[in-house]
Design an enzyme around this catalytic site. Structure first.
Site, PDB file in Angstrom:
ATOM      1  N   HIS A 265       0.840  -1.194   0.000  1.00  0.00           N
ATOM      2  CA  HIS A 265       0.000   0.000   0.000  1.00  0.00           C
ATOM      3  C   HIS A 265       0.872   1.239   0.000  1.00  0.00           C
ATOM      4  CE1 HIS A 265      -3.289   2.722   0.853  1.00  0.00           C
ATOM      5  NE2 HIS A 265      -4.077   1.748   0.423  1.00  0.00           N
ATOM      6  N   ASP A 316      -7.974  -5.243  -0.819  1.00  0.00           N
ATOM      7  CA  ASP A 316      -8.409  -6.076  -1.933  1.00  0.00           C
ATOM      8  C   ASP A 316      -8.149  -7.563  -1.715  1.00  0.00           C
ATOM      9  OD1 ASP A 316      -9.448  -4.151  -3.837  1.00  0.00           O
ATOM     10  OD2 ASP A 316      -7.430  -3.319  -3.777  1.00  0.00           O
TER      11      ASP A 316
HETATM   12  C1  LIG Z   1      -0.506  -0.695  -3.954  1.00  0.00           C
HETATM   13  C2  LIG Z   1       0.738  -0.395  -4.764  1.00  0.00           C
HETATM   14  C3  LIG Z   1       0.349   0.043  -6.166  1.00  0.00           C
HETATM   15  C4  LIG Z   1       1.523   0.717  -4.071  1.00  0.00           C
HETATM   16  O1  LIG Z   1       2.527   1.041  -4.936  1.00  0.00           O
HETATM   17  P1  LIG Z   1       3.747   2.000  -4.580  1.00  0.00           P
HETATM   18  O2  LIG Z   1       3.509   2.767  -3.365  1.00  0.00           O
HETATM   19  O3  LIG Z   1       4.048   2.728  -5.831  1.00  0.00           O
HETATM   20  O4  LIG Z   1       4.893   0.984  -4.223  1.00  0.00           O
HETATM   21  P2  LIG Z   1       5.891   0.337  -5.260  1.00  0.00           P
HETATM   22  O5  LIG Z   1       5.152  -0.306  -6.377  1.00  0.00           O
HETATM   23  O6  LIG Z   1       6.911   1.369  -5.634  1.00  0.00           O
HETATM   24  O7  LIG Z   1       6.533  -0.774  -4.360  1.00  0.00           O
HETATM   25  C5  LIG Z   1       7.611  -0.575  -3.454  1.00  0.00           C
HETATM   26  C6  LIG Z   1       8.407  -1.865  -3.390  1.00  0.00           C
HETATM   27  O8  LIG Z   1       7.598  -2.917  -2.863  1.00  0.00           O
HETATM   28  C7  LIG Z   1       7.393  -3.929  -3.833  1.00  0.00           C
HETATM   29  N1  LIG Z   1       5.989  -4.272  -3.849  1.00  0.00           N
HETATM   30  C8  LIG Z   1       4.962  -3.439  -3.568  1.00  0.00           C
HETATM   31  N2  LIG Z   1       3.803  -4.098  -3.693  1.00  0.00           N
HETATM   32  C9  LIG Z   1       4.124  -5.343  -4.039  1.00  0.00           C
HETATM   33  C10 LIG Z   1       3.363  -6.486  -4.312  1.00  0.00           C
HETATM   34  N3  LIG Z   1       2.034  -6.448  -4.242  1.00  0.00           N
HETATM   35  N4  LIG Z   1       3.992  -7.626  -4.650  1.00  0.00           N
HETATM   36  C11 LIG Z   1       5.335  -7.660  -4.708  1.00  0.00           C
HETATM   37  N5  LIG Z   1       6.127  -6.620  -4.475  1.00  0.00           N
HETATM   38  C12 LIG Z   1       5.522  -5.472  -4.146  1.00  0.00           C
HETATM   39  C13 LIG Z   1       7.787  -3.289  -5.171  1.00  0.00           C
HETATM   40  O9  LIG Z   1       8.194  -4.260  -6.116  1.00  0.00           O
HETATM   41  C14 LIG Z   1       8.879  -2.364  -4.756  1.00  0.00           C
HETATM   42  O10 LIG Z   1      10.040  -3.100  -4.548  1.00  0.00           O
HETATM   43  P3  LIG Z   1      11.452  -2.519  -5.005  1.00  0.00           P
HETATM   44  O11 LIG Z   1      11.642  -1.274  -4.181  1.00  0.00           O
HETATM   45  O12 LIG Z   1      12.408  -3.631  -4.688  1.00  0.00           O
HETATM   46  O13 LIG Z   1      11.343  -2.224  -6.460  1.00  0.00           O
HETATM   47  C15 LIG Z   1       1.628  -1.661  -4.851  1.00  0.00           C
HETATM   48  O14 LIG Z   1       1.908  -2.135  -3.538  1.00  0.00           O
HETATM   49  C16 LIG Z   1       0.995  -2.734  -5.683  1.00  0.00           C
HETATM   50  O15 LIG Z   1       1.159  -2.726  -6.932  1.00  0.00           O
HETATM   51  N6  LIG Z   1       0.255  -3.690  -5.069  1.00  0.00           N
HETATM   52  C17 LIG Z   1      -0.451  -4.693  -5.819  1.00  0.00           C
HETATM   53  C18 LIG Z   1      -1.744  -4.124  -6.371  1.00  0.00           C
HETATM   54  C19 LIG Z   1      -2.773  -3.873  -5.297  1.00  0.00           C
HETATM   55  O16 LIG Z   1      -3.017  -4.708  -4.447  1.00  0.00           O
HETATM   56  N7  LIG Z   1      -3.413  -2.714  -5.387  1.00  0.00           N
HETATM   57  C20 LIG Z   1      -4.488  -2.342  -4.478  1.00  0.00           C
HETATM   58  C21 LIG Z   1      -4.053  -1.302  -3.512  1.00  0.00           C
HETATM   59  S1  LIG Z   1      -5.260  -1.040  -2.249  1.00  0.00           S
END
Ligand SMILES: CC(C)(COP(=O)(O)OP(=O)(O)OC[C@H]1O[C@@H](n2cnc3c(N)ncnc32)[C@H](O)[C@@H]1OP(=O)(O)O)[C@@H](O)C(=O)NCCC(=O)NCCS
Length: 380
Positions: A265, A316
């Site tokens: 998140h 989710d």
């Molecule tokens: C929610 C979300 C978009 C937040 O994104 P964000 O704040 O931009 O965080 P990032 O995508 O930059 O992730 C930070 C790190 O954690 C990792 N990470 C974050 N969510 C992850 C996940 N669901 N699975 C695996 N790795 C994850 C990223 O790969 C990244 O790692 P790195 O620094 O080694 O590259 C992201 O956690 C995600 O894509 N989750 C899955 C989709 C989801 O469940 N969305 C609903 C949100 S309520």
């Protein structure tokens, strides 16, 4: 003020405070979510969706008569123009329910009696109307695409019960009604999430409520936002269909550098407080419906991802197994999110328009240095 940008933008606007708001309080370090200051746990334990809508739209909890009045207004709006039903009938049977919802909500503006008005009261009326209509559209399109008759609404039922009735054709059990009601409370608002931000940006141009909500639905659809619940269930379903080990499946995804939907998140650095309730609901509904496997698989995945990646389940993750055990199809999960979040979107649009200023940030320009002269096509 200078017209040049001088600061570097954090990717994804992480940590940027983009507005003031009196609607939703989040403490991402302590895992706190509150609507108008009231903790989500208290609302999930004691409130219902209609009362939560009142809290979001009118800033305070309703008295008994105010709540009754809102119930009546929501029930009275349980009607769709025949042209909207025709639009749903004409949509390709294979169309994604989320796409149909986006298009139908845009079309609702043609038939809205307050279409030309944008004052506070008209916006509240639109919020109430859209909340009833969105639930009806999601249910009606699912019936239509399955070749089943559209179910008439029942005005005496709660919002959650009427949705399940119109979706399944049967009055839900009190357990199913309460489970969906709690899920609707938990999904109702979440500060400046991507879809709410999209709604506020659209509203701030002095466009209209229907345009703002259409923008929001488009943003909610993506798998990084509301679309994650559908993606979670696709994993569970594929694991079950192949008799695979859920942990091995997720391990493989991580090995391929894929993100695991339902985890992580932007704001919470601890457990998402909504996940706490949805986990318990997924477990209880799984047991009572004789389908404990979805919860059990989810639990194993959660334990592994937490241990391996230090990532917590978000709203989710357990909504997927919860909705499935309620008999809701997987491609309706994100539309069901919209059935709830319409309350928050509209509350934010009302707040934005009550004290509006155009939302127009700047970009940190990283392109070719200025001046970069035009070269005639024959000289390129
Ligand atoms: C929610 C979300 C978009 C937040 O994104 P964000 O704040 O931009 O965080 P990032 O995508 O930059 O992730 C930070 C790190 O954690 C990792 N990470 C974050 N969510 C992850 C996940 N669901 N699975 C695996 N790795 C994850 C990223 O790969 C990244 O790692 P790195 O620094 O080694 O590259 C992201 O956690 C995600 O894509 N989750 C899955 C989709 C989801 O469940 N969305 C609903 C949100 S309520």
């Amino acid at each position: 003020m200078s017209s040049m940008t001088t600061t570097h933008a954090p990717k994804g606007l992480e940590g940027i405070v983009a507005t003031t708001s009196k609607i939703c309080y989040i403490d991402g370090d302590r895992g706190v979510l509150a609507y108008r200051g009231i903790d989500i746990h208290e609302l999930a334990d004691h409130s219902n969706f209609e009362e939560t809508c009142y809290l979001l739209w009118f800033c305070t909890l309703p008295t008994r008569s105010e709540l009754k009045d809102l119930h009546q207004r929501l029930a009275a709006e349980r009607q769709l123009d025949a042209a909207i039903l025709t639009l749903l009938r004409n949509a390709p049977r294979a169309a994604l329910p989320m796409d149909v919802l986006r298009t139908a909500v845009s079309a609702l503006s043609f038939y809205d009696p307050d279409e030309k008005k944008a004052d506070h009261d008209a916006n509240v009326a639109k919020a109430i109307r859209l909340t009833s209509q969105i639930s009806m559209i999601v249910a009606a399109y699912d019936r239509i695409r399955k070749g089943k008759p559209v179910v008439e609404p029942e005005r005496s039922l709660s919002h959650a019960a009427n949705f399940l009735l119109q979706l399944t054709g049967e009055k839900p059990s009190s357990t199913a009604e309460r489970a969906l009601d709690i899920a609707l409370i938990l999904h109702a608002d979440h500060e400046l999430n991507a879809s709410t931000f999209a709604a506020r940006v659209t509203a701030a141009t002095l466009s209209d409520m229907h345009s703002a909500v259409t923008s929001a639905i488009g943003a909610l659809k993506g798998p990084l936002h509301g679309g994650a619940n559908e993606a979670v269930f696709r994993i569970l379903e594929s694991v079950a269909a192949n008799g695979a080990d859920p942990v091995e499946h997720v391990k493989e995804m991580l090995a391929q550098k894929k993100k695991i939907p339902g985890f992580g998140h932007r704001v919470y650095h601890t457990e998402d407080p909504r996940a706490t309730h949805l986990r318990a609901m997924s477990r209880d509904l799984g047991q009572s419906s004789g389908q404990p496997q979805w919860y059990e698989m989810s639990r194993r995945i959660e334990e592994f991802v937490k241990a391996e990646k230090k990532l917590n389940a978000n709203v989710d993750f357990y909504s997927a197994s919860t909705y499935h055990t309620l008999g809701i199809d997987e491609d309706l999960f994100t539309p069901v999110f919209a059935v709830s979040r319409i309350s928050g979107w509209t509350a934010h649009v009302i707040e934005q328009l009550d004290d509006n200023r155009l939302i127009r940030p700047r970009a940190d320009y990283l392109g070719p240095e200025y001046p970069n002269h035009y070269v005639p096509i024959e000289k390129r």
